[in-house]
Scaffold this motif. Structure first.
Motif, PDB file in Angstrom:
ATOM      1  N   LEU A   3     -23.392  28.568   1.302  1.00  0.00           N
ATOM      2  CA  LEU A   3     -22.756  27.463   0.591  1.00  0.00           C
ATOM      3  C   LEU A   3     -21.358  27.247   1.136  1.00  0.00           C
ATOM      4  O   LEU A   3     -20.717  28.180   1.631  1.00  0.00           O
ATOM      5  CB  LEU A   3     -22.650  27.787  -0.894  1.00  0.00           C
ATOM      6  CG  LEU A   3     -23.946  28.015  -1.655  1.00  0.00           C
ATOM      7  CD1 LEU A   3     -23.630  28.443  -3.081  1.00  0.00           C
ATOM      8  CD2 LEU A   3     -24.800  26.771  -1.643  1.00  0.00           C
ATOM      9  N   ASP A   4     -20.851  26.017   0.996  1.00  0.00           N
ATOM     10  CA  ASP A   4     -19.447  25.819   1.331  1.00  0.00           C
ATOM     11  C   ASP A   4     -18.609  26.420   0.198  1.00  0.00           C
ATOM     12  O   ASP A   4     -19.118  26.718  -0.883  1.00  0.00           O
ATOM     13  CB  ASP A   4     -19.124  24.342   1.573  1.00  0.00           C
ATOM     14  CG  ASP A   4     -19.327  23.464   0.344  1.00  0.00           C
ATOM     15  OD1 ASP A   4     -19.154  23.937  -0.799  1.00  0.00           O
ATOM     16  OD2 ASP A   4     -19.655  22.283   0.532  1.00  0.00           O
ATOM     17  N   GLU A   5     -17.340  26.624   0.465  1.00  0.00           N
ATOM     18  CA  GLU A   5     -16.491  27.308  -0.510  1.00  0.00           C
ATOM     19  C   GLU A   5     -16.411  26.563  -1.835  1.00  0.00           C
ATOM     20  O   GLU A   5     -16.438  27.179  -2.906  1.00  0.00           O
ATOM     21  CB  GLU A   5     -15.089  27.520   0.075  1.00  0.00           C
ATOM     22  CG  GLU A   5     -15.081  28.532   1.204  1.00  0.00           C
ATOM     23  CD  GLU A   5     -13.692  28.798   1.737  1.00  0.00           C
ATOM     24  OE1 GLU A   5     -12.941  29.521   1.043  1.00  0.00           O
ATOM     25  OE2 GLU A   5     -13.366  28.292   2.812  1.00  0.00           O
ATOM     26  N   ALA A   8     -19.642  27.114  -3.777  1.00  0.00           N
ATOM     27  CA  ALA A   8     -19.680  28.483  -4.301  1.00  0.00           C
ATOM     28  C   ALA A   8     -18.785  28.603  -5.527  1.00  0.00           C
ATOM     29  O   ALA A   8     -19.189  29.170  -6.547  1.00  0.00           O
ATOM     30  CB  ALA A   8     -19.247  29.472  -3.220  1.00  0.00           C
ATOM     31  N   ARG A  77     -18.780  35.781  -4.741  1.00  0.00           N
ATOM     32  CA  ARG A  77     -18.320  34.630  -3.946  1.00  0.00           C
ATOM     33  C   ARG A  77     -18.549  34.895  -2.460  1.00  0.00           C
ATOM     34  O   ARG A  77     -18.935  34.017  -1.711  1.00  0.00           O
ATOM     35  CB  ARG A  77     -16.848  34.344  -4.209  1.00  0.00           C
ATOM     36  CG  ARG A  77     -16.355  33.086  -3.518  1.00  0.00           C
ATOM     37  CD  ARG A  77     -14.868  32.870  -3.776  1.00  0.00           C
ATOM     38  NE  ARG A  77     -14.448  31.581  -3.285  1.00  0.00           N
ATOM     39  CZ  ARG A  77     -14.161  31.309  -2.028  1.00  0.00           C
ATOM     40  NH1 ARG A  77     -14.277  32.245  -1.096  1.00  0.00           N
ATOM     41  NH2 ARG A  77     -13.772  30.104  -1.668  1.00  0.00           N
ATOM     42  N   TYR A  80     -22.130  34.233  -1.763  1.00  0.00           N
ATOM     43  CA  TYR A  80     -22.454  32.810  -1.833  1.00  0.00           C
ATOM     44  C   TYR A  80     -21.995  32.030  -0.597  1.00  0.00           C
ATOM     45  O   TYR A  80     -22.709  31.176  -0.101  1.00  0.00           O
ATOM     46  CB  TYR A  80     -21.812  32.168  -3.066  1.00  0.00           C
ATOM     47  CG  TYR A  80     -22.529  32.390  -4.372  1.00  0.00           C
ATOM     48  CD1 TYR A  80     -23.342  33.500  -4.608  1.00  0.00           C
ATOM     49  CD2 TYR A  80     -22.374  31.493  -5.415  1.00  0.00           C
ATOM     50  CE1 TYR A  80     -23.973  33.690  -5.818  1.00  0.00           C
ATOM     51  CE2 TYR A  80     -23.015  31.670  -6.632  1.00  0.00           C
ATOM     52  CZ  TYR A  80     -23.808  32.773  -6.823  1.00  0.00           C
ATOM     53  OH  TYR A  80     -24.438  32.961  -8.024  1.00  0.00           O
ATOM     54  N   CYS A  81     -20.774  32.299  -0.125  1.00  0.00           N
ATOM     55  CA  CYS A  81     -20.246  31.472   0.974  1.00  0.00           C
ATOM     56  C   CYS A  81     -19.784  32.274   2.194  1.00  0.00           C
ATOM     57  O   CYS A  81     -19.267  31.691   3.152  1.00  0.00           O
ATOM     58  CB  CYS A  81     -19.125  30.570   0.481  1.00  0.00           C
ATOM     59  SG  CYS A  81     -17.631  31.411  -0.044  1.00  0.00           S
TER      60      CYS A  81
END
Length: 164
Positions: A3-5, A8, A77, A80-81
């Motif tokens: 994912l992009d930040e 996320a 986090r 996720y990214c």
């Protein structure tokens, strides 16, 4: 592709995922998205979610009560990214009264326990800052699979390469 930040951060702020991690003292519940854990997580998460394990049917797993929820959120986090938010890391250090080394060491321990393969980013950052606590955590982790001297030699070589 992770994912992009921004994506996320939105998912983590919403805190309405379908999977729950329980950790800390007193126990806190942290929500996560099972599909992200399966896709970008680790063999640990994939096995837990794909197989018919107790955790899968309950959609919950209890982790170490020694891990702080704030640090685990940094780890989520990261899953996720694939990036550490250094502002978030700074807030955790400030809010918990911990040292940066202590937080990074705990972050590495969580990633290692969850068999998350992207720990080199944590090691690189810690080595760049010459954080001895992370080097010690890495030594302990490697000692479990290697003899003590081999583990120490590997860690020293990795950290020295990162610093140069």
């Amino acid at each position: 592709m992770p994912l992009d930040e921004q994506g996320a951060d939105q998912l983590l702020r919403a805190a309405d995922g379908d999977f729950t991690f329980v950790l800390g003292v007193p126990p806190q519940h942290i929500k996560a998205e099972s599909f992200i854990l399966q896709k970008f997580g680790s063999p640990y998460f994939q096995k837990m979610l794909e197989l018919h394990m107790v955790e899968r049917s309950e959609m919950q797993v209890s982790l170490s009560p020694d891990w702080r929820p704030e640090v685990f959120r940094v780890f989520l986090r990261f899953v996720y990214c694939h990036k550490v938010d250094f502002a978030q890391l700074g807030r955790v250090v400030y809010d918990t009264g911990s040292t940066l080394g202590g937080v990074l060491s705990e972050l590495f321990s969580i990633a290692d326990y969850c068999q998350y393969g992207r720990t080199t980013e944590i090691i690189d950052f810690a080595a760049y800052l010459a954080v001895p606590e992370v080097r010690s955590a890495l030594h302990r982790s490697l000692e479990a699979s290697l003899d003590k001297e081999s583990g120490k030699a590997v860690v020293d070589r990795l950290c020295n390469e990162c610093i140069q």
